[in-house]
Design a protein around this motif. Structure first.
Motif, PDB file in Angstrom:
ATOM      1  N   ASP A   8       0.870  -1.167   0.000  1.00  0.00           N
ATOM      2  CA  ASP A   8       0.000   0.000   0.000  1.00  0.00           C
ATOM      3  C   ASP A   8       0.910   1.222   0.000  1.00  0.00           C
ATOM      4  O   ASP A   8       2.149   1.083   0.047  1.00  0.00           O
ATOM      5  CB  ASP A   8      -0.922  -0.037   1.219  1.00  0.00           C
ATOM      6  N   MET A   9       0.344   2.411  -0.050  1.00  0.00           N
ATOM      7  CA  MET A   9       1.181   3.606  -0.121  1.00  0.00           C
ATOM      8  C   MET A   9       1.177   4.437   1.158  1.00  0.00           C
ATOM      9  O   MET A   9       2.203   5.032   1.525  1.00  0.00           O
ATOM     10  CB  MET A   9       0.774   4.493  -1.293  1.00  0.00           C
ATOM     11  N   GLU A  10       0.047   4.501   1.856  1.00  0.00           N
ATOM     12  CA  GLU A  10      -0.054   5.414   3.002  1.00  0.00           C
ATOM     13  C   GLU A  10       0.974   5.126   4.088  1.00  0.00           C
ATOM     14  O   GLU A  10       1.347   6.024   4.844  1.00  0.00           O
ATOM     15  CB  GLU A  10      -1.461   5.364   3.600  1.00  0.00           C
ATOM     16  N   GLY A  11       1.424   3.878   4.184  1.00  0.00           N
ATOM     17  CA  GLY A  11       2.402   3.521   5.211  1.00  0.00           C
ATOM     18  C   GLY A  11       3.831   3.496   4.721  1.00  0.00           C
ATOM     19  O   GLY A  11       4.713   3.002   5.422  1.00  0.00           O
ATOM     20  N   CYS A  12       4.083   4.036   3.522  1.00  0.00           N
ATOM     21  CA  CYS A  12       5.440   4.014   2.985  1.00  0.00           C
ATOM     22  C   CYS A  12       6.281   5.173   3.529  1.00  0.00           C
ATOM     23  O   CYS A  12       5.761   6.175   4.027  1.00  0.00           O
ATOM     24  CB  CYS A  12       5.404   4.069   1.459  1.00  0.00           C
ATOM     25  N   THR A  13       7.556   5.036   3.399  1.00  0.00           N
ATOM     26  CA  THR A  13       8.513   6.043   3.842  1.00  0.00           C
ATOM     27  C   THR A  13       8.190   7.405   3.239  1.00  0.00           C
ATOM     28  O   THR A  13       8.039   7.542   2.021  1.00  0.00           O
ATOM     29  CB  THR A  13       9.932   5.627   3.424  1.00  0.00           C
ATOM     30  N   GLY A  14       8.043   8.423   4.094  1.00  0.00           N
ATOM     31  CA  GLY A  14       7.890   9.791   3.624  1.00  0.00           C
ATOM     32  C   GLY A  14       6.532  10.174   3.094  1.00  0.00           C
ATOM     33  O   GLY A  14       6.316  11.332   2.721  1.00  0.00           O
ATOM     34  N   ASP A  59       0.179  -4.617  -6.147  1.00  0.00           N
ATOM     35  CA  ASP A  59      -0.030  -3.190  -5.900  1.00  0.00           C
ATOM     36  C   ASP A  59      -1.439  -3.030  -5.348  1.00  0.00           C
ATOM     37  O   ASP A  59      -2.420  -3.268  -6.038  1.00  0.00           O
ATOM     38  CB  ASP A  59       0.143  -2.430  -7.214  1.00  0.00           C
ATOM     39  N   GLY A  60      -1.544  -2.595  -4.092  1.00  0.00           N
ATOM     40  CA  GLY A  60      -2.835  -2.546  -3.411  1.00  0.00           C
ATOM     41  C   GLY A  60      -3.299  -1.160  -3.034  1.00  0.00           C
ATOM     42  O   GLY A  60      -4.098  -1.007  -2.115  1.00  0.00           O
ATOM     43  N   VAL A 105       3.882  -4.360   2.967  1.00  0.00           N
ATOM     44  CA  VAL A 105       4.741  -3.176   2.872  1.00  0.00           C
ATOM     45  C   VAL A 105       3.882  -1.931   2.705  1.00  0.00           C
ATOM     46  O   VAL A 105       2.955  -1.902   1.882  1.00  0.00           O
ATOM     47  CB  VAL A 105       5.716  -3.302   1.679  1.00  0.00           C
ATOM     48  N   GLY A 106       4.185  -0.888   3.478  1.00  0.00           N
ATOM     49  CA  GLY A 106       3.489   0.391   3.321  1.00  0.00           C
ATOM     50  C   GLY A 106       2.092   0.405   3.898  1.00  0.00           C
ATOM     51  O   GLY A 106       1.238   1.162   3.429  1.00  0.00           O
ATOM     52  N   TYR A 107       1.862  -0.370   4.945  1.00  0.00           N
ATOM     53  CA  TYR A 107       0.516  -0.483   5.506  1.00  0.00           C
ATOM     54  C   TYR A 107       0.219   0.627   6.512  1.00  0.00           C
ATOM     55  O   TYR A 107       1.126   1.214   7.101  1.00  0.00           O
ATOM     56  CB  TYR A 107       0.321  -1.868   6.133  1.00  0.00           C
ATOM     57  N   HIS A 108      -1.074   0.884   6.690  1.00  0.00           N
ATOM     58  CA  HIS A 108      -1.556   1.936   7.585  1.00  0.00           C
ATOM     59  C   HIS A 108      -2.558   1.341   8.568  1.00  0.00           C
ATOM     60  O   HIS A 108      -3.039   0.217   8.377  1.00  0.00           O
ATOM     61  CB  HIS A 108      -2.223   3.045   6.781  1.00  0.00           C
ATOM     62  N   GLY A 159       5.210   0.061   8.071  1.00  0.00           N
ATOM     63  CA  GLY A 159       4.188   1.107   8.076  1.00  0.00           C
ATOM     64  C   GLY A 159       4.510   2.106   9.157  1.00  0.00           C
ATOM     65  O   GLY A 159       5.640   2.163   9.642  1.00  0.00           O
ATOM     66  N   ASP A 160       3.518   2.909   9.550  1.00  0.00           N
ATOM     67  CA  ASP A 160       3.776   3.831  10.645  1.00  0.00           C
ATOM     68  C   ASP A 160       3.677   3.085  11.982  1.00  0.00           C
ATOM     69  O   ASP A 160       3.344   1.900  12.028  1.00  0.00           O
ATOM     70  CB  ASP A 160       2.857   5.049  10.582  1.00  0.00           C
TER      71      ASP A 160
END
Length: 283
Positions: A8-14, A59-60, A105-108, A159-160
């Motif tokens: 996912d994207m919301e939990g990715c770096t930056g 890609d989610g 990866v990149g989870y929120h 993620g965060d």
């Protein structure tokens, strides 16, 4: 053994703001770059592990056409394409044989989580809450349950801080997690640099693969009762018009299925149906 990576994207770096999340946002291309870098770190680490013969990435996020395929290493497949073409959303393609581990990866965090970066559940503009057998589930638990029905354990999540804590609450305190940022507001966070998170994601995935034998699949016992609560009554009106669901209250519909994977399919179908006239990012 193959490794399945759901990203996912919301939990990715930056990544901290809507402008980075959807096409048309002035910072979207940079969001794609940051997402792809985190995904590449996880994929390359998995491929470096002796027992891994291949990696499939799903890609989610949003359009589900965000990951830059030209940046991916050899030995990787990418599931890409709109949500309306999928039945398992962020883990489309995991039913194929040979997968022995799921990496997130990149989870929120789920909708309504305090002190979290961009928290929501599946479609933030539509869904207020998803409950499974009475317990609120976020995307990490939903996808872990699908994998669990197939005998596949979740071994890693990035993620965060809030997403990492949520995942450990569902999947066990021994789950390997990497926190790439800490929220100071829903669209603001104290972020670690890509150099640091790249290193830690690689090390985390390798560590998780080394201890994979100790990880149990997350199995949700059936029959599985799902309740989806929407933000508005008119959204529940539309959901209730779909066959096989019941109106539980003005903003909630519910249904039951024997197995979790089938319940998750129906939950995604109900939500995607409710979005109806799809916003651009679901097309």
């Amino acid at each position: 053994m193959r490794v399945f990576i759901s990203c996912d994207m919301e939990g990715c770096t930056g990544v901290v703001h809507n402008d980075q999340l959807v096409p048309g946002g002035h910072d979207y291309q940079r969001g794609r770059e940051l997402m792809t870098r985190d995904v590449v770190a996880a994929a390359e680490a998995a491929l470096a592990f002796d027992e891994v013969t291949g990696v499939r990435i799903c890609d989610g996020h949003g359009t589900m056409r965000n990951v830059l395929i030209e940046r991916l290493p050899a030995g990787v497949e990418l599931v890409t394409g709109p949500a309306s073409s999928r039945t398992l959303c962020q883990v489309e393609g995991i039913e194929d044989e040979g997968f022995g581990a799921l990496v997130l990866v990149g989870y929120h965090a789920m909708a309504g989580t305090p002190c979290a970066t961009l928290p929501h559940t599946w479609v933030g503009s539509v869904v207020s809450e998803v409950r499974v057998n009475g317990r609120a589930f976020g995307e990490a638990a939903l996808n872990a349950g699908i994998a669990g029905d197939l005998g596949i354990p979740v071994i890693f999540l990035s993620g965060d801080v809030a997403a990492c804590a949520e995942a450990r609450a569902f999947l066990g305190e021994d789950l390997t997690t990497v926190a790439v940022k800490r929220a100071v507001g829903p669209k603001s966070a104290i972020c670690r640099t890509p150099t640091d998170t790249d290193r830690d994601i690689r090390l985390g995935v390798l560590t998780a693969l080394e201890s994979r034998a100790s990880r149990e699949p997350f199995v949700v016992p059936g029959p599985v009762q799902v309740a989806v609560t929407f933000h508005r009554t008119e959204q529940a009106d539309r959901a209730a018009s779909r066959g096989g669901v019941e109106r539980a209250d003005p903003r909630t519909v519910s249904f039951s299925r024997p197995r979790f994977i089938d319940a998750a399919r129906e939950a995604w179908a109900v939500i995607e149906w409710t979005a109806g006239e799809h916003p651009e990012w679901l097309r």
